[in-house]
Design an enzyme around this catalytic site. Structure first.
Site, PDB file in Angstrom:
ATOM      1  CG  HIS A 184       0.162   6.193  -0.585  1.00  0.00           C
ATOM      2  ND1 HIS A 184      -0.823   6.997  -1.104  1.00  0.00           N
ATOM      3  CD2 HIS A 184      -0.432   5.478   0.412  1.00  0.00           C
ATOM      4  CE1 HIS A 184      -1.967   6.769  -0.451  1.00  0.00           C
ATOM      5  NE2 HIS A 184      -1.760   5.849   0.474  1.00  0.00           N
ATOM      6  CD  GLU A 194      -5.916   5.196   0.429  1.00  0.00           C
ATOM      7  OE1 GLU A 194      -4.973   5.982   0.643  1.00  0.00           O
ATOM      8  OE2 GLU A 194      -6.063   4.144   1.070  1.00  0.00           O
ATOM      9  CG  HIS A 212      -1.844   1.133   1.340  1.00  0.00           C
ATOM     10  ND1 HIS A 212      -3.168   1.062   0.965  1.00  0.00           N
ATOM     11  CD2 HIS A 212      -1.648   2.400   1.767  1.00  0.00           C
ATOM     12  CE1 HIS A 212      -3.743   2.241   1.161  1.00  0.00           C
ATOM     13  NE2 HIS A 212      -2.847   3.076   1.662  1.00  0.00           N
ATOM     14  CD  GLU A 213       1.455   3.656   3.645  1.00  0.00           C
ATOM     15  OE1 GLU A 213       1.670   4.708   3.016  1.00  0.00           O
ATOM     16  OE2 GLU A 213       0.398   3.459   4.290  1.00  0.00           O
TER      17      GLU A 213
END
Ligand code: ZN
Length: 508
Positions: free
Chosen positions: A276, A302, A272-273
């Site tokens: 980003h 997101e 997820h990060e």
């Protein structure tokens, strides 16, 4: 931003002022990153002083009347530029940044800030008591301030909630949000009910055996590396809440958190990060030190994290390539555990009370519940003293489960110690935009998904680089979606994806 000969002299002058604001903002981000990953807790008081001084300096520079004068005199230049010119996008963002910093009366800003600190303390102690009643007075104050901020942002035009929507998602309106949540509700609530009757179809207990933390860390980094995040131009650390932060396109930091009894927690937070992080590593060098050097919105950011966490990280193709590595790392658990069962485990649906643990199917219902409650609170149709009961009733209605106490319910998110109405919808917008963008990428490159099985994710990364990352904040999110996909923002690809994937997993 190449042909400097055409610029009026005010333009480089403005860029200089904006560059200083960016530099200071990044210095603040470094202090913040350090606080969350490295700093001993004994450093907290000094760090708070340092951050407050920087914040004050940034605010003074952002509201410098010189910026307003330069923007004013650059108006004819701005209007002479083509709509997709970098300079035009930069001037629009600079104007927005100046407006957002100056439209709120100073007293409102400082009073609200003080109220938030108090609310945060009250929220922590209410969590200990598991009782929203202990937070009620503070929440009422936060709600009142949120409405005042929304009113100030709108300058008397439209509803305060719309001001808050536009604040986190430039250009977003209530009308669009209503349409999106309406479509999600109609399609997802029956699906959740159907799956709830057959939860035993998938067994995910394998994920909750004990996994050695050191090896979890190593395999997480391998995952991040596999999807192309440049660890040599960034860093990974641990923090209480996973986050990512940008100091320049060549220095992007990500974090994860770890639990020996939950393989997915750190692994998917890593992906997820890193999603980003991909966005930030894709910001053009030419945008550095300007308001263009950011994501288009919280929701668009997101969308990039969800792409790599879910659309890639929970796909068959990814695990065809990556499962052998995980199996090799944890032979004591996985030597005889089939790849297909692993793929199913990481995609298990389970209506749950806690948003951050929610799967792809139920996640948006968690957000929809919050959005509906915020809307009623803003409209005065729901009183804060009835909020906890309303929360529980909605969980019962949409997810078929009810919290036993307020800690599992209305007290779970830190967001309601900040701005009521400004934050949650970005998560759902991110999920929706992720699939719309991903579908367009696959349509334009039909071989892209097959390549996942060979560990080649470069096609998808290249497409998002070109169509999303390379534009920074130049376009508003809905403009970016239109340009990248040829369509306006729509839930159709997201809903088709969910029904296709989970229909197959649950034999529907
Ligand atoms: Zn995120």
């Amino acid at each position: 931003m190449k042909d400097t000969g055409q610029w009026p002299s005010e333009y480089p002058r403005l860029r200089e002022l904006l560059a200083e604001i960016e530099d200071l903002s990044i210095a603040l981000a470094i202090l913040d990153w350090d606080e969350q990953t490295q700093m001993p807790s004994s450093g907290a008081q000094a760090r708070a002083d340092q951050k407050a001084t920087l914040e004050k300096t940034i605010h003074a520079k952002t509201t410098d009347p010189q910026i307003a004068r330069l923007l004013e005199s650059l108006m004819p230049f701005e209007e002479s530029l083509p709509p997709d010119a970098d300079e035009r996008g930069l001037l629009r963002m600079a104007r927005r940044q100046y407006y957002l910093a100056t439209c709120l009366p100073e007293k409102l800003v400082t009073d609200f800030s003080r109220a938030r600190s108090r609310a945060f303390r009250d929220w922590l102690s209410a969590r200990e008591k598991k009782d929203f009643g202990a937070y009620l007075d503070s929440f009422q104050v936060i709600l009142d301030y949120s409405i005042k901020v929304g009113e100030a942002l709108r300058q008397g035009q439209g509803q305060p909630l719309e001001g808050l929507l536009d604040y986190s998602e430039p250009g977003m309106t209530l009308e669009v949000m209503e349409r999106i949540f309406g479509e999600l509700k109609e399609s997802l609530t029956p699906l959740v009910k159907t799956i709830s009757d057959r939860l035993d179809t998938i067994d995910d207990r394998i994920l909750y055996e004990e996994y050695d933390l050191k090896r979890q860390w190593d395999i997480g980094l391998q995952g991040v590396d596999a999807i192309g995040f440049r660890l040599d131009e960034g860093r990974a650390d641990q923090s209480v809440h996973p986050f990512s932060t940008y100091f320049s396109p060549r220095d992007v930091r990500i974090t994860t958190r770890m639990d020996p009894h939950d393989f997915g927690m750190s692994f998917f937070a890593f992906l997820h990060e890193a999603g980003h992080g991909h966005y930030m590593q894709g910001i053009p060098e030419a945008y550095r030190r300007s308001p263009l050097a950011e994501g288009a919105s919280a929701g668009m950011h997101e969308s990039q994290s969800r792409t790599w966490e879910n659309l890639v990280g929970r796909s068959r193709g990814f695990w065809r390539h990556f499962y052998p590595k995980v199996r090799q790392t944890f032979p004591e658990h996985l030597a005889d555990f089939p790849e297909e069962d692993w793929y199913r485990a990481v995609n298990r649906v389970q209506p749950s009370l806690i948003r951050v643990e929610a799967d792809e199917v139920t996640y948006n219902l968690h957000i929809m519940i919050r959005y509906e409650l915020e809307k009623s609170l803003h409209a005065g149709a729901l009183a804060p003293r009835d909020l906890a009961a309303a929360w529980n009733a909605k969980f019962k209605e949409y997810l078929g489960i009810e919290p036993q106490n307020d800690l599992e319910g209305v007290l779970q998110d830190i967001h309601w110690t900040g701005m009521v109405g400004a934050a949650f919808q970005s998560y759902t917008l991110g999920n929706v935009m992720a699939v719309q963008l991903y579908d367009a990428a696959v349509r334009q490159n039909p071989q892209l998904e097959e390549a996942f099985e060979r560990g080649d994710f470069s096609g998808l990364l290249a497409w998002t680089r070109e169509n999303v990352h390379a534009h920074g904040t130049k376009f508003f999110p809905q403009e970016l979606i239109q340009r990248a996909t040829g369509q306006e923002l729509t839930t159709a690809p997201f809903l088709a994806y969910i029904h296709r994937k989970f229909g197959a997993l649950y034999d529907l």
